[in-house]
Motif scaffolding. Structure first.
Motif, PDB file in Angstrom:
ATOM      1  N   ALA A 122       0.727  -1.174   0.012  1.00  0.00           N
ATOM      2  CA  ALA A 122      -0.019   0.159  -0.057  1.00  0.00           C
ATOM      3  C   ALA A 122       1.040   1.229   0.120  1.00  0.00           C
ATOM      4  CB  ALA A 122      -0.835  -0.041   1.138  1.00  0.00           C
ATOM      5  N   HIS A 123       1.800   1.316   0.758  1.00  0.00           N
ATOM      6  CA  HIS A 123       2.742   2.367   1.107  1.00  0.00           C
ATOM      7  C   HIS A 123       3.468   2.506  -0.370  1.00  0.00           C
ATOM      8  CE1 HIS A 123       5.842   5.285   2.449  1.00  0.00           C
ATOM      9  NE2 HIS A 123       6.572   4.358   2.012  1.00  0.00           N
ATOM     10  N   LEU A 124       3.757   1.766  -0.981  1.00  0.00           N
ATOM     11  CA  LEU A 124       4.533   1.801  -2.127  1.00  0.00           C
ATOM     12  C   LEU A 124       3.609   2.283  -3.557  1.00  0.00           C
ATOM     13  CD1 LEU A 124       6.689  -1.458  -2.335  1.00  0.00           C
ATOM     14  CD2 LEU A 124       7.533   0.713  -2.038  1.00  0.00           C
ATOM     15  N   MET A 125       2.283   2.072  -3.288  1.00  0.00           N
ATOM     16  CA  MET A 125       1.355   2.393  -4.293  1.00  0.00           C
ATOM     17  C   MET A 125       0.828   3.824  -3.889  1.00  0.00           C
ATOM     18  SD  MET A 125      -0.499  -0.983  -4.820  1.00  0.00           S
ATOM     19  CE  MET A 125      -1.886  -0.411  -5.826  1.00  0.00           C
ATOM     20  N   GLY A 126       1.351   4.672  -2.910  1.00  0.00           N
ATOM     21  CA  GLY A 126       0.835   5.842  -2.241  1.00  0.00           C
ATOM     22  C   GLY A 126      -0.603   6.069  -1.350  1.00  0.00           C
ATOM     23  N   TYR A 127      -0.866   4.736  -1.191  1.00  0.00           N
ATOM     24  CA  TYR A 127      -1.996   4.315   0.114  1.00  0.00           C
ATOM     25  C   TYR A 127      -1.513   4.301   1.194  1.00  0.00           C
ATOM     26  CZ  TYR A 127      -5.193   3.192  -3.832  1.00  0.00           C
ATOM     27  OH  TYR A 127      -6.015   3.387  -4.760  1.00  0.00           O
TER      28      TYR A 127
END
Ligand SMILES: Cc1cc2nc3c(=O)[nH]c(=O)nc-3n(C[C@H](O)[C@H](O)[C@H](O)COP(=O)(O)O)c2cc1C
Length: 194
Positions: A122-127
């Motif tokens: 999620a972090h890597l996808m901007g979430y």
């Protein structure tokens, strides 16, 4: 003040944190599937893969049901998430060729690994993601139709980060990354020194 790692680590480990302000915008199912796919590839004892996820998108009955199972403090900010995801696991497993289900002592450990994989993806996808242990297990179990053989570990709020100013009073000041214990307090060679 950005988080400072005491030893060199990949940036994502200090850059990931758990804000409480969400925009509430819709999350494409394809993005959620990618998060769940990351969780699916987590390691587990004997590759049993005991983790199970039940989720609801904002505006759905499933979302409302999960939200109703949170403690009021968490309801106060998690209501703006795009997705509420329940992280659970099966407590027993049936070995290949066997018929009886046996307790799996590692079901919770493995579910924890899966949630972290999901959070990192999620972090890597901007979430942003925010895990919650503040829920009423009985209310959630009923809402989800949970069998006796399963245990709920946490609910995760997922979405895009919103402005701090949108948070209820009292939470605004807490909307920043926190720190960690020093390595010497959590790891030692040979003997338990804590
Ligand atoms: C299993 C678990 C339960 C948590 N329960 C709550 C909760 O009920 N409410 C809340 O606001 N934050 C909750 N948190 C968030 C933690 O307080 C947070 O992850 C911790 O302070 C570390 O901060 P960071 O995630 O920003 O690095 C929980 C986190 C985890 C992993």
């Amino acid at each position: 003040m950005p988080r400072q790692a005491a030893h060199p680590v990949a940036e994502l480990f200090t850059a990931r944190w758990s804000p409480r302000s969400f925009t509430g915008e819709a999350m494409p199912q394809a993005d959620l599937d990618t998060l769940l796919e990351a969780a699916r590839w987590s390691p587990s004892a004997s590759n049993i893969q005991p983790w199970r996820f039940v989720y609801g998108h904002a505006g759905s009955g499933a979302f409302a049901g999960i939200l109703a199972g949170l403690v009021p403090f968490n309801q106060g900010w998690a209501n703006k998430a795009s997705v509420l995801l329940v992280v659970a696991s099966k407590k027993t497993s049936v070995a290949p060729g066997a018929t009886d289900a046996k307790p799996n002592p590692w079901h919770a450990f493995d579910a924890g690994a899966a949630w972290m994989s999901l959070a990192v993806q999620a972090h890597l996808m901007g979430y942003i993601t925010h895990g919650m242990g503040g829920f009423d297990a009985a209310v959630l179990s009923t809402a989800l139709g949970l069998p006796d053989d399963a245990q709920i570990h946490a609910v995760v709020a997922i979405g895009k980060r919103g402005p701090k100013e949108a948070l209820p009073e009292g939470l605004k000041a807490r909307e920043e990354p926190n720190d960690r214990l020093p390595l010497s307090a959590i790891a030692a060679e040979g003997r338990w020194t804590f």
